[in-house]
Each structure stands twice: as structure tokens, then as C-alpha cells.
Design a protein around this motif. Structure first.
Motif, PDB file in Angstrom:
ATOM      1  N   GLU A 127     -36.591   0.874 -26.376  1.00  0.00           N
ATOM      2  CA  GLU A 127     -37.236   2.176 -26.543  1.00  0.00           C
ATOM      3  C   GLU A 127     -36.428   3.033 -27.517  1.00  0.00           C
ATOM      4  OE1 GLU A 127     -40.143   2.962 -25.226  1.00  0.00           O
ATOM      5  OE2 GLU A 127     -40.315   1.179 -23.967  1.00  0.00           O
ATOM      6  N   SER A 128     -37.097   3.928 -28.213  1.00  0.00           N
ATOM      7  CA  SER A 128     -36.425   4.756 -29.216  1.00  0.00           C
ATOM      8  C   SER A 128     -35.392   5.700 -28.605  1.00  0.00           C
ATOM      9  CB  SER A 128     -37.454   5.563 -30.005  1.00  0.00           C
ATOM     10  OG  SER A 128     -38.182   6.402 -29.135  1.00  0.00           O
ATOM     11  N   TRP A 129     -35.562   6.056 -27.332  1.00  0.00           N
ATOM     12  CA  TRP A 129     -34.636   6.988 -26.690  1.00  0.00           C
ATOM     13  C   TRP A 129     -33.378   6.301 -26.160  1.00  0.00           C
ATOM     14  CZ3 TRP A 129     -34.039   5.178 -21.847  1.00  0.00           C
ATOM     15  CH2 TRP A 129     -35.112   4.502 -21.261  1.00  0.00           C
ATOM     16  N   GLU A 130     -33.355   4.957 -26.161  1.00  0.00           N
ATOM     17  CA  GLU A 130     -32.194   4.249 -25.629  1.00  0.00           C
ATOM     18  C   GLU A 130     -31.004   4.357 -26.577  1.00  0.00           C
ATOM     19  OE1 GLU A 130     -33.312   0.659 -22.971  1.00  0.00           O
ATOM     20  OE2 GLU A 130     -34.574   0.564 -24.772  1.00  0.00           O
ATOM     21  N   GLU A 131     -29.840   4.475 -26.005  1.00  0.00           N
ATOM     22  CA  GLU A 131     -28.619   4.603 -26.801  1.00  0.00           C
ATOM     23  C   GLU A 131     -28.149   3.251 -27.295  1.00  0.00           C
ATOM     24  OE1 GLU A 131     -25.493   7.057 -25.238  1.00  0.00           O
ATOM     25  OE2 GLU A 131     -26.885   8.049 -23.887  1.00  0.00           O
ATOM     26  N   THR A 132     -27.464   3.255 -28.430  1.00  0.00           N
ATOM     27  CA  THR A 132     -26.845   2.027 -28.920  1.00  0.00           C
ATOM     28  C   THR A 132     -25.651   1.700 -28.022  1.00  0.00           C
ATOM     29  OG1 THR A 132     -25.525   3.299 -30.485  1.00  0.00           O
ATOM     30  CG2 THR A 132     -27.577   2.350 -31.310  1.00  0.00           C
TER      31      THR A 132
ATOM     32  N   SER B 221     -13.892  -0.930 -17.522  1.00  0.00           N
ATOM     33  CA  SER B 221     -14.882  -0.445 -18.483  1.00  0.00           C
ATOM     34  C   SER B 221     -16.011  -1.454 -18.614  1.00  0.00           C
ATOM     35  CB  SER B 221     -14.241  -0.210 -19.842  1.00  0.00           C
ATOM     36  OG  SER B 221     -13.778  -1.430 -20.378  1.00  0.00           O
ATOM     37  N   PHE B 222     -17.104  -1.033 -19.214  1.00  0.00           N
ATOM     38  CA  PHE B 222     -18.209  -1.935 -19.523  1.00  0.00           C
ATOM     39  C   PHE B 222     -18.972  -1.384 -20.719  1.00  0.00           C
ATOM     40  CE2 PHE B 222     -20.288   1.206 -16.935  1.00  0.00           C
ATOM     41  CZ  PHE B 222     -21.605   1.243 -17.368  1.00  0.00           C
ATOM     42  N   GLU B 223     -19.763  -2.244 -21.335  1.00  0.00           N
ATOM     43  CA  GLU B 223     -20.601  -1.843 -22.462  1.00  0.00           C
ATOM     44  C   GLU B 223     -21.970  -1.433 -21.945  1.00  0.00           C
ATOM     45  OE1 GLU B 223     -20.027  -1.691 -25.953  1.00  0.00           O
ATOM     46  OE2 GLU B 223     -17.985  -1.724 -25.179  1.00  0.00           O
ATOM     47  N   MET B 224     -22.424  -0.249 -22.304  1.00  0.00           N
ATOM     48  CA  MET B 224     -23.724   0.261 -21.875  1.00  0.00           C
ATOM     49  C   MET B 224     -24.550   0.564 -23.108  1.00  0.00           C
ATOM     50  SD  MET B 224     -24.373   3.531 -19.472  1.00  0.00           S
ATOM     51  CE  MET B 224     -25.599   4.699 -19.985  1.00  0.00           C
ATOM     52  N   GLY B 225     -25.829   0.264 -23.042  1.00  0.00           N
ATOM     53  CA  GLY B 225     -26.706   0.587 -24.152  1.00  0.00           C
ATOM     54  C   GLY B 225     -27.565  -0.589 -24.559  1.00  0.00           C
ATOM     55  N   SER B 226     -28.419  -0.351 -25.512  1.00  0.00           N
ATOM     56  CA  SER B 226     -29.378  -1.339 -25.969  1.00  0.00           C
ATOM     57  C   SER B 226     -29.192  -1.593 -27.461  1.00  0.00           C
ATOM     58  CB  SER B 226     -30.791  -0.804 -25.706  1.00  0.00           C
ATOM     59  OG  SER B 226     -31.760  -1.638 -26.265  1.00  0.00           O
TER      60      SER B 226
END
Length: 91
Positions: A15-20, A2-7
Motif C-alpha cells: 500500500e502507498s501508506w506503508e513505510e519503507t 531490534s528488528f526490521e519493520m516496513g514494506s
């Protein structure tokens, strides 16, 4: 694995569209290369170079990376690779 994805919300330039950040878990194994696919490797699977490559001035020849490929082109190439017994080894 697994890995952590997001901003993170506090990330500079976020950017506002980026996921947490969230955890992505793999359901099956996969292979990934750490180098570009060469033009020779591309031709060995697909039989042809991508359209627009010749005369583009970005470098041509067996040892140059392949370019001017779409996501769809890559999906077709990967499907072709999965049907072969090719093994690419990077130096």
C-alpha cells in the motif's frame, strides 16, 4: 534487540501508506504471548468479560479466547496485569 519493520517498495500488494523498511530498536524489555488470552485469564485480571461476548456464537467458556475487545480494552487489561503477580503459562 531490534528488528526490521516496513514494506519493501517491490513487495506485491504494498500500500502507498506503508513505510519503507527501517530498524526498530527496543528501549526496554517486554513480554509477549504466542497464544490467545483466554476468557478465564481476561476475567482473572479485569473481573468481567467483554460486552457482547455472551450469546455471540463464537465460543464461550474459560478455555476459549477472549474477543470483542478494543485496543483501549487491551491497554487497560495489560495495565491491570502489570499490577498483579499473575503468571500465565501456555501448554
Amino acid at each position: 534487540g531490534s528488528f526490521e519493520m516496513g514494506s519493501p517498495l517491490t513487495e506485491r500488494g504494498r500500500e502507498s501508506w506503508e513505510e519503507t523498511p527501517h530498524t526498530i530498536e527496543f528501549s526496554q524489555e517486554f513480554w509477549m504471548t504466542d497464544v490467545e488470552i483466554t476468557q478465564a485469564q481476561w476475567v482473572s485480571v479485569s473481573g468481567v468479560l467483554p460486552t457482547g461476548l455472551s450469546g455471540s456464537g463464537f465460543g464461550e467458556g474459560n478455555d476459549h479466547p477472549v474477543y470483542f475487545v478494543s485496543w483501549e480494552d487491551c491497554q487497560k487489561w495489560i495495565n491491570g496485569l502489570n499490577r498483579t503477580q499473575f503468571t500465565f503459562i501456555s501448554a
